[in-house]
Scaffold this motif. Sequence first.
Motif, PDB file in Angstrom:
ATOM      1  N   ARG B 311      44.012  41.643  36.525  1.00 45.39           N
ATOM      2  CA  ARG B 311      42.954  41.701  37.541  1.00 45.39           C
ATOM      3  C   ARG B 311      43.444  42.465  38.788  1.00 45.39           C
ATOM      4  O   ARG B 311      42.703  43.224  39.392  1.00 45.39           O
ATOM      5  CB  ARG B 311      42.534  40.274  37.919  1.00 45.39           C
ATOM      6  N   ILE B 312      44.704  42.248  39.145  1.00 40.51           N
ATOM      7  CA  ILE B 312      45.262  42.923  40.324  1.00 40.51           C
ATOM      8  C   ILE B 312      45.572  44.389  40.012  1.00 40.51           C
ATOM      9  O   ILE B 312      45.257  45.290  40.779  1.00 40.51           O
ATOM     10  CB  ILE B 312      46.534  42.174  40.793  1.00 40.51           C
ATOM     11  N   GLU B 314      44.465  46.450  37.552  1.00 47.28           N
ATOM     12  CA  GLU B 314      43.505  47.426  37.004  1.00 47.28           C
ATOM     13  C   GLU B 314      42.738  48.192  38.086  1.00 47.28           C
ATOM     14  O   GLU B 314      42.309  49.311  37.853  1.00 47.28           O
ATOM     15  CB  GLU B 314      42.552  46.799  35.981  1.00 47.28           C
ATOM     16  N   LYS B 315      42.643  47.593  39.273  1.00 46.71           N
ATOM     17  CA  LYS B 315      41.921  48.289  40.332  1.00 46.71           C
ATOM     18  C   LYS B 315      42.730  49.449  40.922  1.00 46.71           C
ATOM     19  O   LYS B 315      42.182  50.416  41.409  1.00 46.71           O
ATOM     20  CB  LYS B 315      41.575  47.299  41.463  1.00 46.71           C
ATOM     21  N   HIS B 316      44.045  49.320  40.900  1.00 47.80           N
ATOM     22  CA  HIS B 316      44.876  50.295  41.621  1.00 47.80           C
ATOM     23  C   HIS B 316      45.781  51.127  40.724  1.00 47.80           C
ATOM     24  O   HIS B 316      46.292  52.153  41.148  1.00 47.80           O
ATOM     25  CB  HIS B 316      45.726  49.560  42.673  1.00 47.80           C
ATOM     26  N   LYS B 345      43.750  47.229  27.958  1.00 51.06           N
ATOM     27  CA  LYS B 345      43.801  47.663  29.366  1.00 51.06           C
ATOM     28  C   LYS B 345      45.231  47.852  29.852  1.00 51.06           C
ATOM     29  O   LYS B 345      45.522  48.783  30.601  1.00 51.06           O
ATOM     30  CB  LYS B 345      43.052  46.676  30.250  1.00 51.06           C
ATOM     31  N   LEU B 349      46.935  51.246  31.153  1.00 54.60           N
ATOM     32  CA  LEU B 349      47.579  51.315  32.473  1.00 54.60           C
ATOM     33  C   LEU B 349      49.001  51.867  32.404  1.00 54.60           C
ATOM     34  O   LEU B 349      49.661  52.050  33.425  1.00 54.60           O
ATOM     35  CB  LEU B 349      47.628  49.913  33.090  1.00 54.60           C
ATOM     36  N   ILE B 407      52.178  48.040  41.350  1.00 56.35           N
ATOM     37  CA  ILE B 407      51.265  49.005  41.976  1.00 56.35           C
ATOM     38  C   ILE B 407      51.999  49.875  42.996  1.00 56.35           C
ATOM     39  O   ILE B 407      51.864  51.099  43.019  1.00 56.35           O
ATOM     40  CB  ILE B 407      50.083  48.272  42.684  1.00 56.35           C
ATOM     41  N   PHE B 417      46.137  42.573  47.609  1.00 56.01           N
ATOM     42  CA  PHE B 417      45.259  43.130  46.569  1.00 56.01           C
ATOM     43  C   PHE B 417      44.240  42.127  46.047  1.00 56.01           C
ATOM     44  O   PHE B 417      43.565  42.379  45.054  1.00 56.01           O
ATOM     45  CB  PHE B 417      46.107  43.656  45.401  1.00 56.01           C
TER      46      PHE B 417
END
Lengths: 166, 418
Positions: B311-312, B314-316, B345, B349, B407, B417
């Motif tokens: 969750r943290i 995948e956004k960045h 995912k 990544l 990240i 985040f």
Amino acid sequence: MIKGKVWKFGDNISTDHIAPGRYFHLRNNLEELAKHVLEDAMEDFAKRVKKGDIIVAGKNFGLGSSREHAARIIKIAGVSCVVAKSFARIFYRNAFNVGLPLIELKEVDEINQGDELEIDLENGILKDLTTGKEYRFNPIPRFLLEILKEDGIVNYLKKHGTFPRV
Amino acid sequence: MGKTLAEKIFSEHVGKDVKAGDIVIAKVDIAMAQDGTGPLMIKEFKEMGFKEVKVPKAFLFIDHASPSPKKELSNSQKMMREFGKEMDVRVYDAGDGISHQILAESYVKPGDLVAGADSHTCTAGGLGAFGTGMGSTDVAIIFGLGQNWFKVPETIKIVISGKLQKGVYAKDIILEIARLLKSDGATYKALEFHGDCIEGMEVEDRLTISNMAVEVGAKAGLMPSDEKTKEFLKKMGREEDFRELKADPDANYEMEVEIDASSLEPLISFPHYVDNVKKVSEVEKEKIKIDQVFIGTCTNGRLQDLEIALRILEKHGKHPDVRLIVGPASRKVYMDALEKGIIKKFVELGAAVIPPGCGPCVGIHMGVLGDAERVLSTQNRNFKGRMGNPNAEIYLASPATAAATAITGYVTDPRRFI
């Protein structure tokens, strides 16, 4: 009576210091594994240690994994006894199971590298022959002394068929 | 006088009332060894002349060096499989996962006495079982006799109250306990967890805390068995294994420690000892460069852990200089993560997803570090040399802190985040 020369180690000597994970493939070959004993705490210890020598360490000796190999290779390397301020639990039990005596002594800081020690396990007396000082430690529980007398729990059970009386 | 959980469980396994300090002969419900300790266990089992396995549930796990990277290890593993066949002992093999996770998923019941030739057998405490690590010879005795001698431990009561802030997890609680008690603060003792934070906590998170009880020297890390335990067992398809089990209110404790969960921050353990704990927010400005991030192990390789990290992340996205390794704790975790698209995912990544097992944590294969490299891992230990190279540095933190660090490329507070 145990008599030998002192090798000094600090606090928190872990089972990773004693039997590093990178030698995992030698665990079925304890003689070879013993050539690396304590390598990550004192690089050339295995080469320099002599039969009968005594390890003197700080607190929490043997913390970490359950690997009994750690206690076994200390014994195979020739060490006759480990004296420390305190021991980690699994290591403590493993050592007696394989016939390696351990002594808890709070005054370990007074003992120096290279000193000659004489240890009376049954009566709880440790003499530093180099400094002339004499120390009393809590005698090893009889239950564990019985196991030591047979050089470990495997021999004890083979001979007596049951645990020592508690 | 009432009993602690340890006293209750031992009394049941000895067949009479026992109390802390007693040395007893107790029957064991579940015994196991892994590929690091199993070969020696088998050798001693044979040396003592045992002909059959007498413990009700006995297992061998090939999880440490799995699949085998070296012929010496392959030969040891072969010996374990042969023993399994000969003695009718189930062998969990390459791809099945880590012993402690499989035991928690499929076998451990509240009130069980579990003995494993692996120090993190205390993980079973998360289900209200007395799980404890022992050496190969002790486990060989249990395989052969179904019992062994134990000292009933004194207990330290740990009361955790309040609600965790966002970005703070069970891992941070056990790191706080390591900071408070130090690596020998509970030697020979059991930890017993209480408080509303624990009562509201899922079993998966309780397992993380119990897993690291041994890092403060404890013999076991006992959680209550309650509604949360029942929910977990139901989820694992074995609700019938549930029974409520709690300490008596008037039990005798050696010491009590209180922790206010709401005041905790993300924590990190610095090399080379688990109790060398600092606040992530305080060290973030040092910009400690991290070469490798490992999310997995028996401490934090469960589905929830992977979900939190993803969750943290995948956004960045992952920093290009960080090697990210993800290891599900068991085949079940792997399957669940596959079905939820989590594995896909992670692969997208840029992560290396490894088969379920101990992997990099034990320093044998997969993810061994180079000289002067640093890893941030969700595992339980950072001793010098632990991950295969004594010239590397290991930092321990939660999956969220691991993800935030992946990240940016340096030790980072995950609350940035979230």
